[in-house]
Design an enzyme around this catalytic site. Structure first.
Site, PDB file in Angstrom:
ATOM      1  N   ASP A 163       0.819  -1.209   0.000  1.00 17.92           N
ATOM      2  CA  ASP A 163       0.000   0.000   0.000  1.00 17.92           C
ATOM      3  C   ASP A 163       0.857   1.265   0.000  1.00 17.92           C
ATOM      4  O   ASP A 163       2.086   1.210  -0.064  1.00 17.92           O
ATOM      5  CB  ASP A 163      -0.942  -0.036   1.208  1.00 17.92           C
ATOM      6  CG  ASP A 163      -2.339   0.468   0.884  1.00 17.92           C
ATOM      7  OD1 ASP A 163      -2.467   1.350   0.022  1.00 17.92           O
ATOM      8  OD2 ASP A 163      -3.304  -0.017   1.512  1.00 17.92           O
TER       9      ASP A 163
ATOM     10  N   ASP B 243      -0.493   1.974  -5.128  1.00 15.65           N
ATOM     11  CA  ASP B 243      -0.159   3.388  -4.911  1.00 15.65           C
ATOM     12  C   ASP B 243      -1.254   4.315  -5.426  1.00 15.65           C
ATOM     13  O   ASP B 243      -1.060   5.518  -5.549  1.00 15.65           O
ATOM     14  CB  ASP B 243       1.209   3.719  -5.527  1.00 15.65           C
ATOM     15  CG  ASP B 243       1.122   4.224  -6.960  1.00 15.65           C
ATOM     16  OD1 ASP B 243       0.231   3.746  -7.697  1.00 15.65           O
ATOM     17  OD2 ASP B 243       1.937   5.077  -7.342  1.00 15.65           O
ATOM     18  N   TRP B 244      -2.440   3.740  -5.736  1.00 11.36           N
ATOM     19  CA  TRP B 244      -3.651   4.501  -6.071  1.00 11.36           C
ATOM     20  C   TRP B 244      -3.521   5.308  -7.363  1.00 11.36           C
ATOM     21  O   TRP B 244      -4.182   6.337  -7.533  1.00 11.36           O
ATOM     22  CB  TRP B 244      -4.052   5.427  -4.922  1.00 11.36           C
ATOM     23  CG  TRP B 244      -3.886   4.830  -3.565  1.00 11.36           C
ATOM     24  CD1 TRP B 244      -4.189   3.554  -3.177  1.00 11.36           C
ATOM     25  CD2 TRP B 244      -3.364   5.471  -2.392  1.00 11.36           C
ATOM     26  NE1 TRP B 244      -3.900   3.362  -1.838  1.00 11.36           N
ATOM     27  CE2 TRP B 244      -3.386   4.531  -1.334  1.00 11.36           C
ATOM     28  CE3 TRP B 244      -2.899   6.757  -2.140  1.00 11.36           C
ATOM     29  CZ2 TRP B 244      -2.949   4.827  -0.048  1.00 11.36           C
ATOM     30  CZ3 TRP B 244      -2.460   7.054  -0.857  1.00 11.36           C
ATOM     31  CH2 TRP B 244      -2.493   6.097   0.171  1.00 11.36           C
ATOM     32  N   GLY B 245      -2.645   4.864  -8.266  1.00 14.20           N
ATOM     33  CA  GLY B 245      -2.469   5.557  -9.536  1.00 14.20           C
ATOM     34  C   GLY B 245      -1.504   6.723  -9.497  1.00 14.20           C
ATOM     35  O   GLY B 245      -1.303   7.388 -10.519  1.00 14.20           O
ATOM     36  N   GLN B 246      -0.900   6.968  -8.341  1.00 19.59           N
ATOM     37  CA  GLN B 246      -0.021   8.127  -8.188  1.00 19.59           C
ATOM     38  C   GLN B 246       1.275   7.948  -8.986  1.00 19.59           C
ATOM     39  O   GLN B 246       1.692   6.843  -9.308  1.00 19.59           O
ATOM     40  CB  GLN B 246       0.304   8.332  -6.707  1.00 19.59           C
ATOM     41  CG  GLN B 246      -0.909   8.528  -5.813  1.00 19.59           C
ATOM     42  CD  GLN B 246      -1.676   9.794  -6.120  1.00 19.59           C
ATOM     43  OE1 GLN B 246      -1.085  10.799  -6.518  1.00 19.59           O
ATOM     44  NE2 GLN B 246      -2.981   9.753  -5.945  1.00 19.59           N
ATOM     45  N   ALA B 247       1.919   9.074  -9.249  1.00 19.47           N
ATOM     46  CA  ALA B 247       3.261   9.108  -9.850  1.00 19.47           C
ATOM     47  C   ALA B 247       3.319   8.379 -11.192  1.00 19.47           C
ATOM     48  O   ALA B 247       4.326   7.760 -11.526  1.00 19.47           O
ATOM     49  CB  ALA B 247       4.300   8.538  -8.877  1.00 19.47           C
TER      50      ALA B 247
ATOM     51  N   ASP C  86      -9.588   3.715  -3.497  1.00 23.55           N
ATOM     52  CA  ASP C  86     -10.264   2.478  -3.109  1.00 23.55           C
ATOM     53  C   ASP C  86     -11.659   2.352  -3.703  1.00 23.55           C
ATOM     54  O   ASP C  86     -12.381   3.340  -3.887  1.00 23.55           O
ATOM     55  CB  ASP C  86     -10.377   2.395  -1.586  1.00 23.55           C
ATOM     56  CG  ASP C  86      -9.038   2.149  -0.918  1.00 23.55           C
ATOM     57  OD1 ASP C  86      -8.050   1.895  -1.631  1.00 23.55           O
ATOM     58  OD2 ASP C  86      -8.980   2.210   0.330  1.00 23.55           O
TER      59      ASP C  86
END
Length: 443
Positions: free
Chosen positions: A149, A221-225, A243
């Site tokens: 996560d 990583d929730w789509g980051q970076a 989420d």
């Protein structure tokens, strides 16, 4: 910054994280504790889920991972001498390895959870700075899968720039998939694989590769970076949004977002729209069906998240759909289904309430899967026109011929032979329901 992909996007020639024995080559199939139990977990619940995967016939269909999510360790901290995370002795009296032994005895695999920060999302010890120690612990315990996560990140390790993820979890608006108010966007040509976020995930990848056990690596990583650009070289799947929840509005929103990322999905690497909510909340049966079908056609990891010892027969039937699972696990064709027509909207419209409604994908058997979605809140008619389906439009009758093109069609849900269907297949769908057609040879 524009996040939205275009219709001319080609397959991304990204380096893939290839593991021994085909681990991670096709999307993962399994069960996870979070959507079912949140933090209220223990060894009995995990082993019960494993037994039910066998008893309900899910193992025979390919479901293999039994994943422990957050809250499995002692919350107060690590072992002061070894620096290892300590499994909670009240929840797991025989440790994680004891559960692994029971799960492995059933012919299944065990997964565990940590975060690329100082603490997990629920405040438990996480793995940042302890990657090698934790990877070694996981290997010694018999772990086969790691969900990693993005919580507990210290401020000195946040990214210099912000990437545009057009997801409602931050409360912003994203007109047609753009971030109009992004003030700290990266300069053009910036390589997000060198970002601090990417490096945090790469450190755990390297630690997992250094141990004497093959562990599937699931990035969260929730789509980051711009994880889509480097996720395939780092892990076997990567979360592309915040989420999921057991609501149709959230399922539709994530499906819309992921529909623009399908060119990133292929063998060894898959964008992950989060775990399944089939059987949870107040989703209608059509919504459960549409949720599963979309995830399967997108070749997302299919990780069940409902208590299996009390699952409703209708929900089990959805999760056990053989045609969709066969498409999902095709050993020859790795690409997922692609949207070929948006239906409710003009093509390539980014709409969180109305994702693309028409999808198609090929199979190694020569059949073509066609999905039709009714994204509206009332009964509507949807039509699959063979000349519009990319995999079918060049087959059979020439365009200038007066004879209508026909194919043998089967209903993927019922197994019913729909016969020789000429020109198009039309169906009335309940609100938020799908039809899935298996289109065979010409007739």
């Amino acid at each position: 910054m524009r996040w939205l992909l275009t219709s001319s996007a080609l397959l991304v020639p990204a380096a893939a994280l290839v593991r021994p024995d085909g681990v991670g080559r096709t999307p993962a199939l399994g069960w996870n504790s979070w959507n079912a139990y949140s933090c209220d977990i223990d060894a009995d619940k995990i082993v019960t889920a494993a037994n039910e995967v066998v008893n309900l016939g899910l193992k025979d269909l390919g479901y293999e991972y039994i994943n422990i999510d957050d809250c499995w360790s002692v919350k107060s901290g690590r072992n002061t001498t070894t620096k290892r995370i300590i499994p909670d002795p009240d929840k797991f009296p025989n440790g994680i390895s004891g559960v692994a032994d029971q799960v492995h005895a059933l012919g299944l695999k065990l997964g565990i959870y940590s975060s690329a920060g100082l603490t997990t999302c629920a405040g438990y010890p996480a793995s940042l700075g302890y990657e090698e120690i934790d990877a070694q612990s996981f290997a010694e315990w018999g772990i086969d899968y790691l969900k990693y996560d993005n919580c507990g990140v210290p401020t000195n390790l946040t990214d210099q720039y912000t990437y545009c993820v057009p997801d409602s979890t931050d409360g912003s608006n994203y007109p047609n998939g753009t971030c109009v108010n992004l003030t700290d966007a990266a300069p053009q040509g910036y390589d997000w694989a060198t970002s601090t976020t990417a490096k945090r995930y790469q450190r755990m990848r390297d630690a997992l590769l250094s141990v004497n056990r093959t562990i599937l690596y699931s990035l969260c990583d929730w789509g980051q970076a711009d994880v889509n650009a480097w996720g395939n070289a780092t892990g076997n799947s990567w979360r592309m949004s915040g989420d999921i929840t057991a609501t149709w509005s959230r399922i539709a929103e994530i499906a819309n977002e992921n529909s623009f990322l399908m060119n990133y999905a292929n063998f060894w690497g898959y964008p992950d729209p989060d775990m399944l909510e089939v059987g949870n909340g107040n989703l209608t049966l059509p919504e459960n069906r549409a949720h599963f079908a979309l995830w399967a056609m997108m070749k997302a990891p299919l990780i069940i998240g409902t208590p299996l010892d009390s699952i409703d027969t209708s929900h089990l039937t959805i999760l056990s759909n053989k045609p969709l699972l066969t498409f999902h696990q095709d050993a020859v064709i790795g690409r997922p289904a692609y949207p070929y027509k948006w239906g409710y909207n003009p093509d390539w419209t980014f709409d969180p309430e109305h994702p693309a409604e028409y999808w198609s994908g090929p199979t190694s058997s020569g059949e073509v899967f066609v999905l039709m979605l009714n994204s509206e809140g009332e009964v509507k008619t949807r039509s699959a026109v063979w000349e519009e389906v990319p995999e079918l439009k060049d087959r059979g009758t020439k365009k200038n011929s007066k004879e209508k093109k026909g194919f043998k069609v089967t209903d993927a849900w019922t197994g019913k032979d729909l016969g020789c269907v000429k020109d198009k297949y039309e169906v009335k769908l309940q609100a938020h329901d799908v039809a899935v057609l298996v289109v065979g040879g010409q007739c």
